[in-house]
Design a protein around this motif. Sequence first.
Motif, mmCIF file in Angstrom:
data_model
loop_
_atom_site.group_PDB
_atom_site.id
_atom_site.type_symbol
_atom_site.label_atom_id
_atom_site.label_comp_id
_atom_site.label_asym_id
_atom_site.label_seq_id
_atom_site.Cartn_x
_atom_site.Cartn_y
_atom_site.Cartn_z
ATOM 1 N N TYR A 33 0.813 -1.217 0.000
ATOM 2 C CA TYR A 33 0.000 0.000 0.000
ATOM 3 C C TYR A 33 0.848 1.268 0.000
ATOM 4 O O TYR A 33 0.330 2.357 -0.230
ATOM 5 C CB TYR A 33 -0.929 0.021 1.222
ATOM 6 C CG TYR A 33 -2.130 -0.884 1.065
ATOM 7 C CD1 TYR A 33 -3.352 -0.388 0.626
ATOM 8 C CD2 TYR A 33 -2.035 -2.248 1.336
ATOM 9 C CE1 TYR A 33 -4.457 -1.211 0.473
ATOM 10 C CE2 TYR A 33 -3.133 -3.089 1.187
ATOM 11 C CZ TYR A 33 -4.338 -2.563 0.751
ATOM 12 O OH TYR A 33 -5.426 -3.396 0.598
ATOM 13 N N PHE A 39 -5.306 7.469 -2.019
ATOM 14 C CA PHE A 39 -6.689 7.252 -1.626
ATOM 15 C C PHE A 39 -7.469 8.523 -1.945
ATOM 16 O O PHE A 39 -7.032 9.632 -1.599
ATOM 17 C CB PHE A 39 -6.795 6.918 -0.140
ATOM 18 C CG PHE A 39 -6.265 5.551 0.202
ATOM 19 C CD1 PHE A 39 -7.069 4.426 0.098
ATOM 20 C CD2 PHE A 39 -4.939 5.396 0.599
ATOM 21 C CE1 PHE A 39 -6.579 3.166 0.418
ATOM 22 C CE2 PHE A 39 -4.435 4.142 0.914
ATOM 23 C CZ PHE A 39 -5.262 3.023 0.813
ATOM 24 N N ASN A 81 0.506 4.237 -2.599
ATOM 25 C CA ASN A 81 -0.841 4.280 -3.175
ATOM 26 C C ASN A 81 -1.527 5.593 -2.820
ATOM 27 O O ASN A 81 -1.194 6.238 -1.814
ATOM 28 C CB ASN A 81 -1.695 3.135 -2.644
ATOM 29 C CG ASN A 81 -1.245 1.765 -3.121
ATOM 30 O OD1 ASN A 81 -1.898 0.779 -2.803
ATOM 31 N ND2 ASN A 81 -0.149 1.660 -3.857
ATOM 32 N N ARG A 121 -8.971 3.279 -3.727
ATOM 33 C CA ARG A 121 -7.513 3.087 -3.691
ATOM 34 C C ARG A 121 -7.014 3.147 -5.129
ATOM 35 O O ARG A 121 -7.549 2.462 -6.001
ATOM 36 C CB ARG A 121 -7.177 1.749 -3.062
ATOM 37 C CG ARG A 121 -5.708 1.365 -3.147
ATOM 38 C CD ARG A 121 -5.529 -0.110 -2.825
ATOM 39 N NE ARG A 121 -4.122 -0.516 -2.870
ATOM 40 C CZ ARG A 121 -3.714 -1.789 -2.883
ATOM 41 N NH1 ARG A 121 -4.602 -2.785 -2.855
ATOM 42 N NH2 ARG A 121 -2.423 -2.062 -2.922
#
Length: 579
Positions: free
Chosen positions: A501, A506, A504, A525
């Motif tokens: 993650y 959001f 990444n 995501r």
Amino acid sequence: MRQRMCDHLNEGGRTLVMMLFVGDCLVCAHLILCIGNIEISMHRRFILLLLGISLLTACAAPPPPPTATPTPVVNPAAPRDRTLLDFERTIHSNLFGGSTYCEARNGAALICAPSFQFKGGLGLTVRNVGGNAFALWRTDLIGDSSDASDFQAIGLRVSGKGRGLRPHLYLVDQDGRRAWVDLSQFVHLRSEPEVVYVPLRWFRDAEGNSPDFSRLAEFQIAFEWEAMEGTLNVDDVRFVYHVQKAIERAQLPAAVSWPAGFRVTAVAEGFSGATTITFGPEGHLWLSQQRGNVWKLEDGNGDGRFERASLFASGFTELLGLLWHPQDGTLYASSRATITALRDEDGDGRADVYTDLVTGLPWGRHQNNSMVWGPDGMLYFGLGSGGDISENEPELMATILRLPHLGGAEDLEIVARGVRNAYDLAFNARGDLFATENGPDYNDAPDELNHIIPGEHYGYPYAFGDDDGGGRYRTPIWLFEPHASADGLVVYEADQFPPEYRGNLFAALFGQVFGSELAGHRVDRIIVTPNEKTYAARGEPFLTGLDRPLDVTVGPDGALYVLEYVNGAIYRVDWVGGQ
């Protein structure tokens, strides 16, 4: 479980606008218990009993700290609040000797009498108001009551019942300036009494000027302009030094779902019209409301939920962004047409310095939005378009701008153009900038995630989505469905989530504003991978079943925090793996 607030926004007419802008006596007790267990003579037992009573009296426990109640309460031990009126003693004067008056003009009627609703209150029963017919209750502010310069708000307990009952509160200074607020913007009047706090910075005259709070002459409650009748009950009128409230535990909606291995916890709610959350240098969470309030939220017992909120600043119009400077204690606020630097110089938890760094920014359908610090130490923010699809707008509209720390309007630089409404920005660890972009409301162009490269044009108002205008415009790295209203954005660079993650993005998708076809209402995501001079991206739903998610941020604990706009709920997302 519903959060009770300092001031309740009258959502009517405001939700749509937002959619477009889109806190040692145990020893004594032990001594007394010990005395009761000692086998001694009656005479000595009597002496020790007296000693125990003295100890208990000396160590009497203070009142327990305020807990969540039907209305948010100012800490009752706050020594600096100034009570103005005691209606149980008299309704004819205030506590400082100032007289009270009950007046009606041009056919209106007003009865001022002890309240039948709650003991010790004042009942104001009004009828025949409308047009030039008005009614007015007022009291003279004399002596110490005339100086409110060191206070943050005026507080009062109210209830009301009637038709169209919409009173105005006035503060009049000794030069005759009458500054007012519409009480309905801060509380929904109902039969049950409720405490409401109105920040003094909201009292303004028709030209937007505040009264001289150090030289006040009157406090007034007026019934005017619109047709109305009914009874307003009032009590506990006081100047409040620092507005604080308990935060009741929130409930996670049953419809919310998330990937396996994660946990979602509701950690606060009740800040209606909430627009932004950000963590400060000391680790506390800060929240803004569209109506112009800035709150500090504290988790006093370390259980991951917020129990206490205190008002830091107020008085902004369409407040959409907050950002702390990482070193010098300046909190930036982005409100309509203005970038403001806030400071608490005396350390009392209230902003005492408001410095408008930039004013007069163009606005229309959109305005200046959220902010982020760049690796160059500059402040970056988006400024949206004036219309849905509009040509020939002011140069600064539909751009991404940057500003040096504490810089002014003359220091603004355009970073990129052609971004219709970049609501939020985020830099990754490589120093690359990303921005969400709201697509038009009146066609089916998609919302976008753009990799922002300085000097580039991103198509608006001529091209949308993958249309590069024959090579003239840079296209998005990811497309959201039309009308999803892609808003809050954050890059995950912490260690609490699994390694895949890291890096990444959001994005909070607020949801459609017009039409009945659902879009958004979730957090996505977006996995980005470097691809030559830009990025390839792939998105997937992360949190679904949300109402109106507007912002996302990462806390110092590595958890992801999600903000809901309508009820001001905050959800914490952390990784628990196989637990």
